[in-house]
Design a protein around this motif. Structure first.
Motif, PDB file in Angstrom:
ATOM      1  N   LEU A  21      11.910  58.279  49.880  1.00 21.38           N
ATOM      2  CA  LEU A  21      10.626  58.966  49.871  1.00 21.38           C
ATOM      3  C   LEU A  21      10.815  60.415  50.292  1.00 21.38           C
ATOM      4  O   LEU A  21      11.486  60.702  51.285  1.00 21.38           O
ATOM      5  CB  LEU A  21       9.659  58.264  50.837  1.00 21.38           C
ATOM      6  CG  LEU A  21       8.186  58.658  50.757  1.00 21.38           C
ATOM      7  CD1 LEU A  21       7.607  58.269  49.401  1.00 21.38           C
ATOM      8  CD2 LEU A  21       7.403  57.975  51.874  1.00 21.38           C
ATOM      9  N   ALA A  22      10.226  61.341  49.523  1.00 21.25           N
ATOM     10  CA  ALA A  22      10.406  62.761  49.785  1.00 21.25           C
ATOM     11  C   ALA A  22       9.149  63.358  50.412  1.00 21.25           C
ATOM     12  O   ALA A  22       8.033  62.917  50.150  1.00 21.25           O
ATOM     13  CB  ALA A  22      10.720  63.493  48.484  1.00 21.25           C
ATOM     14  N   GLY A  23       9.337  64.375  51.270  1.00 20.78           N
ATOM     15  CA  GLY A  23       8.227  65.078  51.907  1.00 20.78           C
ATOM     16  C   GLY A  23       7.670  66.156  50.994  1.00 20.78           C
ATOM     17  O   GLY A  23       8.012  66.215  49.813  1.00 20.78           O
ATOM     18  N   PRO A  24       6.799  67.002  51.506  1.00 21.61           N
ATOM     19  CA  PRO A  24       6.371  67.048  52.922  1.00 21.61           C
ATOM     20  C   PRO A  24       5.482  65.859  53.275  1.00 21.61           C
ATOM     21  O   PRO A  24       4.696  65.403  52.445  1.00 21.61           O
ATOM     22  CB  PRO A  24       5.602  68.366  53.017  1.00 21.61           C
ATOM     23  CG  PRO A  24       5.084  68.596  51.628  1.00 21.61           C
ATOM     24  CD  PRO A  24       6.143  68.063  50.707  1.00 21.61           C
ATOM     25  N   PHE A  25       5.623  65.388  54.530  1.00 15.67           N
ATOM     26  CA  PHE A  25       4.897  64.216  54.974  1.00 15.67           C
ATOM     27  C   PHE A  25       3.616  64.633  55.707  1.00 15.67           C
ATOM     28  O   PHE A  25       3.654  65.453  56.624  1.00 15.67           O
ATOM     29  CB  PHE A  25       5.763  63.357  55.899  1.00 15.67           C
ATOM     30  CG  PHE A  25       6.983  62.808  55.217  1.00 15.67           C
ATOM     31  CD1 PHE A  25       6.861  61.780  54.298  1.00 15.67           C
ATOM     32  CD2 PHE A  25       8.242  63.330  55.478  1.00 15.67           C
ATOM     33  CE1 PHE A  25       7.985  61.277  53.648  1.00 15.67           C
ATOM     34  CE2 PHE A  25       9.365  62.831  54.840  1.00 15.67           C
ATOM     35  CZ  PHE A  25       9.233  61.803  53.919  1.00 15.67           C
ATOM     36  N   VAL A  26       2.496  64.049  55.283  1.00 18.67           N
ATOM     37  CA  VAL A  26       1.215  64.303  55.956  1.00 18.67           C
ATOM     38  C   VAL A  26       1.115  63.441  57.206  1.00 18.67           C
ATOM     39  O   VAL A  26       0.641  63.886  58.253  1.00 18.67           O
ATOM     40  CB  VAL A  26       0.034  64.008  55.007  1.00 18.67           C
ATOM     41  CG1 VAL A  26      -1.290  64.316  55.695  1.00 18.67           C
ATOM     42  CG2 VAL A  26       0.162  64.811  53.717  1.00 18.67           C
ATOM     43  N   LEU A  27       1.570  62.182  57.104  1.00 16.04           N
ATOM     44  CA  LEU A  27       1.595  61.249  58.235  1.00 16.04           C
ATOM     45  C   LEU A  27       2.972  60.584  58.272  1.00 16.04           C
ATOM     46  O   LEU A  27       3.548  60.290  57.217  1.00 16.04           O
ATOM     47  CB  LEU A  27       0.517  60.181  58.084  1.00 16.04           C
ATOM     48  CG  LEU A  27      -0.946  60.659  58.008  1.00 16.04           C
ATOM     49  CD1 LEU A  27      -1.873  59.508  57.636  1.00 16.04           C
ATOM     50  CD2 LEU A  27      -1.379  61.288  59.329  1.00 16.04           C
ATOM     51  N   GLN A  28       3.467  60.314  59.483  1.00 17.78           N
ATOM     52  CA  GLN A  28       4.808  59.741  59.597  1.00 17.78           C
ATOM     53  C   GLN A  28       4.856  58.625  60.627  1.00 17.78           C
ATOM     54  O   GLN A  28       4.493  58.829  61.790  1.00 17.78           O
ATOM     55  CB  GLN A  28       5.819  60.817  60.010  1.00 17.78           C
ATOM     56  CG  GLN A  28       5.994  61.940  59.017  1.00 17.78           C
ATOM     57  CD  GLN A  28       7.084  62.903  59.448  1.00 17.78           C
ATOM     58  OE1 GLN A  28       8.266  62.543  59.477  1.00 17.78           O
ATOM     59  NE2 GLN A  28       6.713  64.113  59.799  1.00 17.78           N
ATOM     60  N   HIS A  29       5.245  57.440  60.179  1.00 18.26           N
ATOM     61  CA  HIS A  29       5.585  56.307  61.040  1.00 18.26           C
ATOM     62  C   HIS A  29       4.477  55.991  62.062  1.00 18.26           C
ATOM     63  O   HIS A  29       4.729  55.884  63.264  1.00 18.26           O
ATOM     64  CB  HIS A  29       6.912  56.558  61.762  1.00 18.26           C
ATOM     65  CG  HIS A  29       8.040  56.872  60.837  1.00 18.26           C
ATOM     66  ND1 HIS A  29       8.519  55.952  59.917  1.00 18.26           N
ATOM     67  CD2 HIS A  29       8.773  58.005  60.668  1.00 18.26           C
ATOM     68  CE1 HIS A  29       9.506  56.498  59.231  1.00 18.26           C
ATOM     69  NE2 HIS A  29       9.670  57.737  59.661  1.00 18.26           N
ATOM     70  N   LEU A  30       3.266  55.840  61.562  1.00 17.35           N
ATOM     71  CA  LEU A  30       2.143  55.549  62.451  1.00 17.35           C
ATOM     72  C   LEU A  30       2.031  54.057  62.718  1.00 17.35           C
ATOM     73  O   LEU A  30       2.034  53.242  61.784  1.00 17.35           O
ATOM     74  CB  LEU A  30       0.822  56.033  61.840  1.00 17.35           C
ATOM     75  CG  LEU A  30       0.683  57.524  61.547  1.00 17.35           C
ATOM     76  CD1 LEU A  30      -0.735  57.843  61.091  1.00 17.35           C
ATOM     77  CD2 LEU A  30       1.054  58.358  62.758  1.00 17.35           C
ATOM     78  N   GLY A  31       1.933  53.695  63.979  1.00 15.62           N
ATOM     79  CA  GLY A  31       1.650  52.326  64.375  1.00 15.62           C
ATOM     80  C   GLY A  31       0.406  52.316  65.238  1.00 15.62           C
ATOM     81  O   GLY A  31       0.246  53.149  66.137  1.00 15.62           O
ATOM     82  N   LEU A  32      -0.507  51.408  64.947  1.00 16.37           N
ATOM     83  CA  LEU A  32      -1.795  51.422  65.653  1.00 16.37           C
ATOM     84  C   LEU A  32      -2.438  50.048  65.582  1.00 16.37           C
ATOM     85  O   LEU A  32      -2.321  49.338  64.575  1.00 16.37           O
ATOM     86  CB  LEU A  32      -2.730  52.445  64.996  1.00 16.37           C
ATOM     87  CG  LEU A  32      -4.145  52.572  65.574  1.00 16.37           C
ATOM     88  CD1 LEU A  32      -4.088  53.222  66.951  1.00 16.37           C
ATOM     89  CD2 LEU A  32      -5.026  53.399  64.643  1.00 16.37           C
ATOM     90  N   SER A  33      -3.134  49.677  66.658  1.00 12.71           N
ATOM     91  CA  SER A  33      -3.924  48.452  66.676  1.00 12.71           C
ATOM     92  C   SER A  33      -5.290  48.791  67.258  1.00 12.71           C
ATOM     93  O   SER A  33      -5.371  49.367  68.346  1.00 12.71           O
ATOM     94  CB  SER A  33      -3.232  47.378  67.515  1.00 12.71           C
ATOM     95  OG  SER A  33      -3.990  46.174  67.526  1.00 12.71           O
ATOM     96  N   VAL A  34      -6.357  48.453  66.536  1.00 13.38           N
ATOM     97  CA  VAL A  34      -7.725  48.726  66.981  1.00 13.38           C
ATOM     98  C   VAL A  34      -8.495  47.408  67.004  1.00 13.38           C
ATOM     99  O   VAL A  34      -8.563  46.705  65.988  1.00 13.38           O
ATOM    100  CB  VAL A  34      -8.449  49.723  66.046  1.00 13.38           C
ATOM    101  CG1 VAL A  34      -9.878  49.976  66.530  1.00 13.38           C
ATOM    102  CG2 VAL A  34      -7.676  51.033  65.955  1.00 13.38           C
ATOM    103  N   GLU A  35      -9.046  47.079  68.154  1.00  9.90           N
ATOM    104  CA  GLU A  35      -9.800  45.841  68.301  1.00  9.90           C
ATOM    105  C   GLU A  35     -11.271  46.057  67.923  1.00  9.90           C
ATOM    106  O   GLU A  35     -11.771  47.187  67.928  1.00  9.90           O
ATOM    107  CB  GLU A  35      -9.719  45.337  69.742  1.00  9.90           C
ATOM    108  CG  GLU A  35      -8.303  45.079  70.233  1.00  9.90           C
ATOM    109  CD  GLU A  35      -7.584  43.997  69.448  1.00  9.90           C
ATOM    110  OE1 GLU A  35      -8.272  43.108  68.899  1.00  9.90           O
ATOM    111  OE2 GLU A  35      -6.341  44.036  69.370  1.00  9.90           O
TER     112      GLU A  35
END
Length: 290
Positions: A21-35
């Motif tokens: 996958l080539a950049g430019p990256f807008v978001l990178q390696h996001l991990g999230l948990s929302v209850e």
């Protein structure tokens, strides 16, 4: 609804076959948990990826890598895009999207494909207007273009609430509103959060607003989560404030000073009015002087 992001990366560049996958990256390696039921604010400088992040949660965009799960389902991989219907999305200045001749027609527009009877549609519109605290009889036949800015925004929100989402996402919901309208809007959001268990997520540049209304803050910088936690803790962190070029919110600074005087419990943050009242009492009792 439980929301989970698993190592999400996004770029507008197209992946080439057998190439990384080539950049430019807008978001990178996001991990999230929302209850379910959280009041979550998202902050960051312009260009940090906030709007792209919100659009991923609504399904307007698909991750370039990683997955977005809603109640353990990836709507893209499972080919069930209708799951995203459970997420309501309010654009910035939503009143600019009002177009019908009456408030009722504008709110009911999203129900056109639901094949409801006129009576069923009225019940849903009434409930949505009640949720945003607009009197049905008073407003249903009025033109949305004749309303105040705050009332227009409520109509726009009702047009999403009528679809009964479990999550409500707002992009800078108080932009352009006066103080009374901002206060009224957050009274509404807190009410829906408490009474319906609705998860509320919004983007804001107003640190005082985040401090007063959010139970959780995510700070986004250059496409990555730099911090995630309670607003009081994060907005008291000198390193985080320096990283974003923020100043400590006055409410936190004043509370800290009053805490040193023993006038505020260690776990309490005063609103501006509460701080003013406390200072007035200290002045009248001559515990402090000007």
């Amino acid at each position: 609804m439980h929301i989970k992001l698993n190592d999400v990366t996004f770029t507008y560049s197209k992946r080439r076959r057998n190439k990384p996958l080539a950049g430019p990256f807008v978001l990178q390696h996001l991990g999230l948990s929302v209850e379910s039921g959280e009041m979550l604010a998202i902050a960051g400088k312009s260009g940090s990826g906030k709007s792209t992040f919100l659009q991923l949660l609504k399904g307007f965009l698909a991750p370039s890598e990683g997955t977005v799960e809603l109640d353990a389902t990836d709507p893209h991989l499972s080919r069930r895009p209708q799951v995203f219907d459970r997420v309501g999305f309010i654009f910035q200045y939503p009143e600019h999207q009002l177009f019908s001749t009456t408030v009722f027609e504008d709110i009911a527009f999203g129900l056109q494909s639901a094949k409801l009877t006129a009576e069923e549609k009225e019940v849903k519109v009434r409930a949505a207007m009640e949720a945003v605290q607009l009197d049905y009889e008073q407003f249903k036949d009025r033109s949305p273009f004749e309303l105040s800015g705050g009332e227009k925004r409520r109509v726009a929100i009702a047009g999403v609430v009528v679809l009964e989402p479990e999550v409500l996402i707002l992009d800078e919901p108080t932009a352009g509103l006066d103080l009374q309208s901002r206060t009224s809007l957050f009274d509404l959001l807190h009410s829906m959060n408490r009474q319906r268990g609705m998860t509320v997520m919004w983007v804001s540049h107003q640190l005082e607003e985040i401090l007063e209304h959010a139970s959780r803050l995510i700070a986004l910088k250059e496409g990555q989560f730099l911090a995630d936690g309670h607003p009081t803790d994060l907005l008291s962190d000198p390193l985080l404030l320096e990283a974003f070029g923020w100043e400590e919110p006055p409410a936190l600074a004043v509370t800290r000073l009053l805490r040193k005087l023993g006038s505020v419990p260690s776990n309490e943050i005063l609103s501006p009015q509460e701080a003013a009242d406390t200072i007035t009492k200290l002045l009248s009792s001559r515990q402090i002087s000007v």
